[in-house]
Design a protein around this motif. Structure first.
Motif, short mmCIF file in Angstrom:
data_model
loop_
_atom_site.label_atom_id
_atom_site.label_comp_id
_atom_site.label_asym_id
_atom_site.label_seq_id
_atom_site.Cartn_x
_atom_site.Cartn_y
_atom_site.Cartn_z
N ASN A 1 0.86 -1.18 0.00
CA ASN A 1 0.00 0.00 0.00
C ASN A 1 0.90 1.24 0.00
OD1 ASN A 1 -1.64 2.16 0.63
ND2 ASN A 1 -2.99 0.95 1.96
N VAL A 2 0.96 1.91 -1.15
CA VAL A 2 1.89 3.03 -1.31
C VAL A 2 1.59 4.13 -0.30
CG1 VAL A 2 2.79 4.72 -2.98
CG2 VAL A 2 2.06 2.48 -3.76
N GLU A 3 0.32 4.36 -0.01
CA GLU A 3 -0.04 5.45 0.90
C GLU A 3 0.42 5.18 2.33
OE1 GLU A 3 -4.17 6.36 0.36
OE2 GLU A 3 -3.72 6.90 -1.73
N THR A 4 0.14 3.99 2.81
CA THR A 4 0.50 3.68 4.21
C THR A 4 1.91 3.11 4.32
OG1 THR A 4 -0.41 1.47 3.98
CG2 THR A 4 -1.90 3.16 4.84
N GLN A 5 2.49 2.73 3.17
CA GLN A 5 3.80 2.06 3.12
C GLN A 5 3.79 0.76 3.95
OE1 GLN A 5 6.99 4.85 3.83
NE2 GLN A 5 6.43 6.03 2.05
N LYS A 6 2.64 0.11 3.91
CA LYS A 6 2.51 -1.17 4.61
C LYS A 6 2.21 -2.29 3.62
CE LYS A 6 1.19 0.70 9.08
NZ LYS A 6 0.36 0.51 10.26
N PHE A 7 2.25 -3.52 4.13
CA PHE A 7 2.12 -4.70 3.28
C PHE A 7 0.89 -5.51 3.69
CE2 PHE A 7 6.49 -3.43 3.77
CZ PHE A 7 6.99 -3.45 2.48
N LEU A 8 0.26 -6.12 2.71
CA LEU A 8 -0.91 -6.96 3.02
C LEU A 8 -1.06 -8.07 1.98
CD1 LEU A 8 -4.20 -5.59 1.69
CD2 LEU A 8 -2.17 -4.19 1.43
N LEU A 9 -1.88 -9.04 2.32
CA LEU A 9 -2.23 -10.09 1.36
C LEU A 9 -3.66 -9.90 0.93
CD1 LEU A 9 -0.76 -13.40 2.94
CD2 LEU A 9 0.23 -12.03 1.12
N THR A 10 -3.91 -9.95 -0.37
CA THR A 10 -5.29 -9.92 -0.88
C THR A 10 -5.92 -11.30 -0.64
OG1 THR A 10 -4.61 -10.72 -3.03
CG2 THR A 10 -4.61 -8.31 -2.72
N PRO A 11 -7.23 -11.42 -0.77
CA PRO A 11 -7.85 -12.76 -0.60
C PRO A 11 -7.25 -13.80 -1.54
CG PRO A 11 -9.54 -11.05 -0.66
CD PRO A 11 -8.24 -10.36 -0.97
N GLU A 12 -6.90 -13.38 -2.77
CA GLU A 12 -6.33 -14.34 -3.73
C GLU A 12 -4.93 -14.78 -3.27
OE1 GLU A 12 -7.43 -11.24 -4.60
OE2 GLU A 12 -9.39 -11.84 -5.40
N GLN A 13 -4.16 -13.80 -2.78
CA GLN A 13 -2.80 -14.14 -2.30
C GLN A 13 -2.89 -15.06 -1.08
OE1 GLN A 13 -1.50 -10.07 -1.95
NE2 GLN A 13 -0.45 -10.09 -3.93
N ILE A 14 -3.87 -14.83 -0.23
CA ILE A 14 -4.06 -15.72 0.94
C ILE A 14 -4.37 -17.13 0.44
CG2 ILE A 14 -5.59 -16.25 2.91
CD1 ILE A 14 -5.80 -13.23 3.39
N ALA A 15 -5.28 -17.22 -0.55
CA ALA A 15 -5.70 -18.54 -1.05
C ALA A 15 -4.51 -19.31 -1.62
CB ALA A 15 -6.77 -18.36 -2.12
N VAL A 16 -3.61 -18.63 -2.30
CA VAL A 16 -2.50 -19.32 -2.96
C VAL A 16 -1.33 -19.58 -2.01
CG1 VAL A 16 -0.77 -19.09 -4.81
CG2 VAL A 16 -3.14 -18.47 -5.26
N PHE A 17 -1.04 -18.63 -1.10
CA PHE A 17 0.19 -18.74 -0.30
C PHE A 17 -0.03 -19.11 1.17
CE2 PHE A 17 1.18 -15.29 -3.49
CZ PHE A 17 1.90 -16.12 -4.33
N ALA A 18 -1.24 -18.95 1.68
CA ALA A 18 -1.39 -19.09 3.14
C ALA A 18 -2.45 -20.09 3.57
CB ALA A 18 -1.69 -17.73 3.76
N ASP A 19 -3.15 -20.68 2.59
CA ASP A 19 -4.20 -21.63 2.96
C ASP A 19 -3.85 -23.00 2.39
OD1 ASP A 19 -6.44 -23.02 3.54
OD2 ASP A 19 -7.80 -21.90 2.23
N ASP A 20 -3.04 -23.73 3.18
CA ASP A 20 -2.52 -25.02 2.73
C ASP A 20 -3.58 -26.02 2.32
OD1 ASP A 20 0.11 -25.33 2.40
OD2 ASP A 20 0.53 -26.23 4.36
N ASP A 21 -4.72 -25.95 2.98
CA ASP A 21 -5.76 -26.96 2.70
C ASP A 21 -6.75 -26.52 1.63
OD1 ASP A 21 -4.76 -28.79 4.50
OD2 ASP A 21 -5.72 -27.77 6.19
N GLY A 22 -6.60 -25.31 1.15
CA GLY A 22 -7.55 -24.80 0.16
C GLY A 22 -7.24 -25.30 -1.25
N PRO A 23 -8.23 -25.23 -2.14
CA PRO A 23 -8.03 -25.76 -3.50
C PRO A 23 -7.13 -24.88 -4.37
CG PRO A 23 -10.22 -24.77 -3.26
CD PRO A 23 -9.58 -24.74 -1.90
N ALA A 24 -6.80 -23.65 -3.90
CA ALA A 24 -5.96 -22.77 -4.72
C ALA A 24 -4.49 -22.77 -4.27
CB ALA A 24 -6.51 -21.35 -4.68
N SER A 25 -4.19 -23.51 -3.20
CA SER A 25 -2.82 -23.51 -2.66
C SER A 25 -1.79 -23.95 -3.70
CB SER A 25 -2.76 -24.47 -1.45
OG SER A 25 -1.42 -24.63 -1.05
N MET A 26 -0.65 -23.21 -3.76
CA MET A 26 0.38 -23.58 -4.74
C MET A 26 1.77 -23.64 -4.11
SD MET A 26 -0.85 -21.64 -8.18
CE MET A 26 0.07 -22.66 -9.31
N MET A 27 1.86 -23.60 -2.78
CA MET A 27 3.18 -23.54 -2.15
C MET A 27 4.00 -24.81 -2.36
SD MET A 27 3.63 -20.60 -1.14
CE MET A 27 5.00 -20.53 -0.02
#
Ligand SMILES: C[S@@+](CC[C@H](N)C(=O)[O-])C[C@H]1O[C@@H](n2cnc3c(N)ncnc32)[C@H](O)[C@@H]1O
Length: 355
Positions: free
Chosen positions: A81-107
């Motif tokens: 986030n350029v304004e706050t200079q902070k970092f976050l995960l979008t729902p799609e990024q969560i699905a791919v990188f942080a939800d091991d049991d989900g159908p979109a996981s690719m880690m």
């Protein structure tokens, strides 16, 4: 093909392709670090954070984290986030990188890639001798990587899209048919089948004992240990008759796929089916020269060919054998009725029947 002049445009295109691949490869260790240190999972839970806040929440070093955050943001795997200079995960990024049991996981892909790099030395020697490398001598990250990489695809496709293409399977499984998952690895496909068809008799076999032990552990954790019988056995030595004998992404890894298919022919009830799930491929190599082909041929060179060559016969079909060669293997084993029943970008399903 004799032209020795360098075409600057062609050269530029080639170099750009390499830079894209280098950039994609450079992030492999960072993805594993983010996965293993739980950084993606922490980000998914706490929302938008600065590197300092993330350091506090994870008790990891801020300077390392900040560089990591910049790299994964540059890749588009974390959002800045350029304004706050902070970092976050979008729902799609969560699905791919942080939800091991989900159908979109690719880690799991990053485990596979890391395992492949560790296998380089032994496969390099095998190039000189033509010998194989036993699956058990592969870098152990490969075993976990394979299971994690394939899991989302099984969760998404196996019972909703692939198995329904096998005529009467659902009805027969609900009535107590017997299903054997050959080369089951960690047994993630085996567990999905046991969960979906509570009346079926489900067995998992694999030549690799540590994988079978892990499969037993996972089944116990899922409360499926009474439902699935796992056995360490190669594809030419398991016992019992089965209505369905499946080879999920493993027939091409076997040294003697014709022998394995013949053995399956003899263990199969007359009205049963062998079910192959293989990476999607075309028969002509040039038709596989694309993104998926690059990945499959590469994993095949480092994993599938060495495994197959380490076993009796050593046919080394490769992960991009294509439907004609696979059906030829099944025909040689005696199966008369073989066809591709489903195909998507990554996998194809072949059913083989005796008549
Ligand atoms: C790419 S892995 C796939 C594992 C699992 N089916 C999955 O989809 O996650 C290939 C598996 O085939 C097994 N395998 C290789 N050769 C075998 C053989 N001759 N008999 C039985 N299993 C074998 C390996 O041990 C490994 O677990």
């Amino acid at each position: 093909m004799e032209n020795k002049e360098i075409n600057p445009e062609t050269l530029k295109k080639l170099q750009l392709k390499i830079m894209q691949d280098v950039s994609a490869s450079a992030i492999i260790p960072l993805m594993r670090i983010g996965d293993q240190l739980g950084i993606f999972k922490k980000l998914s839970k706490i929302g938008e954070v600065s590197s300092n806040e993330l350091a506090k929440a994870t008790t990891l070093d801020e300077r390392y984290l900040r560089e990591w955050l910049y790299a994964v943001s540059a890749a588009g795997f974390v959002t800045y986030n350029v304004e706050t200079q902070k970092f976050l995960l979008t729902p799609e990024q969560i699905a791919v990188f942080a939800d091991d049991d989900g159908p979109a996981s690719m880690m799991g892909a990053y485990d596979m890639l890391t395992g492949a790099i560790h296998n380089e030395d032994q496969v390099k020697e095998a190039f000189k001798t033509g010998e194989g490398v036993d699956y058990k001598d592969s870098c152990p990250i490969c075993f976990q990587g394979t299971a994690r990489f394939f899991k989302p695809s099984y969760e998404k496709n196996l019972v909703t899209s692939w198995l329904p293409k096998i005529e009467n399977l659902e009805e027969r499984m609900n009535k107590g048919a017997s299903f054997a998952d050959i080369g089951c690895g960690y047994g993630l496909s085996t567990m999905i089948i046991a969960q979906t068809f509570p009346n079926a008799k489900v067995c998992g076999y694999d030549i690799h004992e540590p994988s079978i032990k892990e499969a037993e552990k996972l089944a116990k954790e899922a409360g499926l240990d009474k439902r699935i019988k796992y056995t360490t056995a190669d594809a030419k030595s398991y016992h019992g008759k089965h209505d369905y004998i499946a080879f999920f992404d493993c027939l091409h890894d076997m040294g003697d796929p014709v022998g394995a298919a013949k053995y399956a022919y003899n263990q199969l009830e007359d009205d049963g089916s062998v079910i192959l799930i293989e990476p999607t491929a075309n028969d002509k190599p040039q038709d596989n020269f694309h993104l998926f082909g690059q990945m499959y041929y590469s994993f095949s060179t480092i994993g599938c060919i060495p495994t197959s060559k380490s076993q009796e016969v050593g046919l080394a079909l490769g992960a991009q054998a294509g439907p004609s060669k696979l059906i030829d293997v099944l025909n040689q084993a005696g199966f008369k009725n073989c066809k591709v029943v489903k195909k998507n970008a990554s996998n194809m399903v072949i059913e083989a029947r005796k008549n």
